[in-house]
Design an enzyme around this catalytic site. Structure first.
Site, PDB file in Angstrom:
ATOM      1  N   MET A  73       0.839  -1.201   0.000  1.00  0.00           N
ATOM      2  CA  MET A  73       0.000   0.000   0.000  1.00  0.00           C
ATOM      3  C   MET A  73       0.880   1.260   0.000  1.00  0.00           C
ATOM      4  O   MET A  73       0.522   2.280  -0.563  1.00  0.00           O
ATOM      5  CB  MET A  73      -0.913   0.043   1.229  1.00  0.00           C
ATOM      6  CG  MET A  73      -1.700  -1.232   1.513  1.00  0.00           C
ATOM      7  SD  MET A  73      -2.953  -1.612   0.303  1.00  0.00           S
ATOM      8  CE  MET A  73      -4.173  -0.409   0.669  1.00  0.00           C
ATOM      9  N   CYS A 128       6.880  -1.971   8.598  1.00  0.00           N
ATOM     10  CA  CYS A 128       6.329  -2.090   7.249  1.00  0.00           C
ATOM     11  C   CYS A 128       7.473  -2.399   6.274  1.00  0.00           C
ATOM     12  O   CYS A 128       8.479  -1.694   6.265  1.00  0.00           O
ATOM     13  CB  CYS A 128       5.632  -0.788   6.851  1.00  0.00           C
ATOM     14  SG  CYS A 128       5.005  -0.829   5.175  1.00  0.00           S
TER      15      CYS A 128
END
Ligand SMILES: Cc1cc2nc3c(=O)[nH]c(=O)nc-3n(C[C@H](O)[C@H](O)[C@H](O)COP(=O)(O)O)c2cc1C
Length: 304
Positions: A73, A128
């Site tokens: 994302m 992440c």
């Protein structure tokens, strides 16, 4: 028959049950977070929030595999200034709301946490795998993890959880660095670095070329990480990775998790929190056990 009590106290927060929404899944608006609270989650974690608005990576950003999802994302978010209102709405859900925050260095984490005052806890995304300069780019350096955690603890007037990446040689070293910085809990794991290629065109499928693997494929990896962290740390471990039913919750708790987070499985069923907590309560009642009996059980069975 009285329903088995699933309520827990986690880093000073009272949760009705130990099944928490993981960061990044339906967590961008206050109303979607409220909806998950209404669907039986014990607490909810927001999408990771940064300093400035960020559009994220180009599409495609998510790809379904037979064994889970790949996503890149790229941490899209409206910035902490724009997210304040969503946090207020999310808290109407009546369960603890944990603000996930990401930054490039300790000062950024402090600034976001101070600006996002009012969360019930903060979860530091130092994990992440696909955002240049953020996430795992800082979370693979134990010294930086300690500094970021210290800065976050100073800025926060609520508990601080540190979410760890499995994309390291030794996750325990990073967990210890978070504990050294004063973390109230660690969350394990974020996604595992992965990639998919379209064999008809030869192109990588994700817009970012590579991304993070989640869902069933990473469950055994997460169980091992939680097992190792439980053994080494004195602070609570929250388990996340591929949890899709109550059996996965029981297994993760036996590895040492005192609570779990669920991400990918929410895409299959918004009712997943009610499903796993009902199954967990039934399992405990059938075996005449309480939550504390299963947390860390696998360690006690083998005597270490
Ligand atoms: C679409 C998607 C977006 C995610 N975004 C975030 C995020 O913003 N911050 C974060 O810390 N983790 C993020 N994650 C990771 C999840 O919170 C979780 O750690 C991971 O997916 C493993 O759990 P699962 O197998 O239950 O999905 C994201 C995962 C997915 C699938």
């Amino acid at each position: 028959m009285a329903r088995t009590d699933l309520s827990i106290e986690l880093t000073g927060l009272a949760l009705e049950n130990p099944a928490i929404l993981a960061a990044g899944v339906l967590g961008t608006t206050g109303s979607s977070l409220k909806r998950i609270a209404d669907s039986g989650a014990g607490a909810v974690v927001t999408k990771s929030i940064g300093i400035e608005p960020k559009p994220g990576h180009p599409n495609p950003t998510m790809f379904k595999l037979g064994c889970g999802f790949l996503n890149a994302m790229g941490l899209p978010n409206p910035s902490y200034k724009e997210f304040r209102g969503e946090l207020i709405t999310a808290r109407e859900g009546g369960v603890p709301v944990i603000a996930s925050v990401f930054g490039a260095h300790p000062d950024e984490f402090s600034q976001i946490i101070t600006g996002l005052d009012g969360a019930d806890a903060y979860e530091l995304n130092v994990s992440c795998p696909h955002a240049s300069g953020y996430g795992a780019a800082v979370g693979t350096d134990p010294v930086l993890v300690t500094e970021i955690t210290k800065a976050a603890k100073q800025a926060a007037n609520a508990p601080v959880w540190v979410k760890l990446t499995p994309n390291v040689t030794d996750i325990v070293e990073i967990g210890e660095a978070a504990q050294k910085g004063g973390a109230d809990a660690v969350v394990a794991i974020n996604t595992v670095r992965g990639m998919a290629i379209d064999i008809h065109s030869g192109y990588p499928i994700l817009g970012n070329r590579f991304g993070g693997l989640s869902g069933a494929a990473i469950h055994p990896v997460a169980v091992k990480c939680v097992y190792d962290l439980y053994q080494a740390l004195d602070i609570p471990v929250i388990g996340v990775g591929g949890i899709a039913n109550y059996q996965d919750v029981v297994e993760m708790m036996m590895a040492g998790a005192c609570a779990v987070q669920i991400g990918s499985a929410v895409y299959d069923s918004i009712n997943i929190f009610n499903e796993v907590t009902a199954g967990l309560a039934r399992y405990l009642a059938d075996n005449s056990m309480e939550l504390d009996d299963i947390i860390g059980m696998a360690h006690r069975k083998v005597g270490r």
